[in-house]
Design an enzyme around this catalytic site. Structure first.
Site, PDB file in Angstrom:
ATOM      1  N   SER A 122      53.961 121.452  33.148  1.00 32.25           N
ATOM      2  CA  SER A 122      54.717 120.472  32.374  1.00 32.25           C
ATOM      3  C   SER A 122      53.801 119.363  31.879  1.00 32.25           C
ATOM      4  CB  SER A 122      55.837 119.856  33.221  1.00 32.25           C
ATOM      5  OG  SER A 122      56.790 120.828  33.582  1.00 32.25           O
ATOM      6  N   PHE A 177      56.994 112.190  36.196  1.00 27.07           N
ATOM      7  CA  PHE A 177      55.859 111.492  35.591  1.00 27.07           C
ATOM      8  C   PHE A 177      55.895 110.017  36.004  1.00 27.07           C
ATOM      9  CE2 PHE A 177      57.319 114.989  32.983  1.00 27.07           C
ATOM     10  CZ  PHE A 177      56.153 115.702  32.735  1.00 27.07           C
TER      11      PHE A 177
END
Length: 235
Positions: free
Chosen positions: A41, A2
């Protein structure tokens, strides 16, 4: 992987706890579910979690994730209540601009918000880490002024670090205050902390290169160097 740039705020819609962990349902999440698939995710308050069910339209769009006991122990997610807002970010795509820093979504520990101080339109926040233990060593070696830290999934720049007090501070500009949950948290609240993984790799590489055992840590390495220096001087 991320970036720490929060995309959207979701809402805790349902919590189901049992001995094995927790099923968490997050609603008002439609803006990040347009390209969602089972098994994707999503970082929820900084914790990388796997989507097990979702509906992109019902209840403003919702998705369900499973939290193992390890996740409940390492994060503040076990303390969330129905109606609480959560920071959400999808896994980084190869086509997007990389505006934050490398965030794994693997929360290291929690810290406590100890003060909130307005500074013009900005807001200064101070946090304190808990006492280190063998199971959870101090994160302070990885926190440096002007370095990165991830708090509740948000990539932020450290403005101060006090090793003796186990505290560190950040500043939120007005735009960021409006886009994440952190500015709304009260003094005494817990936050999820992930330190910069680059610092961890550098430490491990240096310790290994200098002959320190991976499990011995930096302290053992320093002790070894001091002992060798004293031995050379016949002390």
């Amino acid at each position: 992987m991320f970036t720490g740039l929060i995309e959207h705020l979701g809402t805790v819609a349902d919590i189901k706890l049992d001995g094995g962990g927790c099923t968490l349902t997050v609603s008002d999440a439609a803006p990040i579910l347009g390209d969602c698939h089972i098994g994707d995710s999503i970082a929820v308050n900084g914790a990388c979690l796997t989507v097990t069910r979702f509906d992109a339209q019902e209840n403003g769009g919702w998705f369900e994730v499973w939290l193992a006991n390890e996740t409940l122990e390492r994060t503040d997610l076990g303390e969330r209540k129905i109606g609480d807002q959560l920071n959400l970010e999808r896994a980084m795509g190869p086509h997007i601009r990389f505006g934050g820093h490398f965030v794994q979504g693997h929360v290291d520990d929690t810290a406590t918000l100890t003060s909130k101080t307005p500074d013009g339109d900005s807001l200064r926040l101070l946090f304190q880490l808990g006492e280190p233990t063998t199971a959870r060593p101090s994160l302070l070696p990885y926190l440096i002024p002007k370095g990165y830290v991830t708090i509740d999934g948000t990539s932020l720049t450290l403005t101060e670090v006090n090793d003796s007090e186990r505290t560190f501070g950040i500043m939120l500009i007005q735009h960021t205050q409006e886009k994440i949950t952190l500015a709304k948290k009260g003094v005494g609240s817990k936050v999820n902390i992930e330190v910069d993984m680059v610092g961890k790799y550098v430490e491990k590489s240096v310790v290994a290169a200098l002959g320190g055992g991976g499990g011995a840590g930096v302290r053992a390495l320093v002790e070894k160097v001091v002992e060798e220096a004293l031995a050379k001087k016949g002390i």
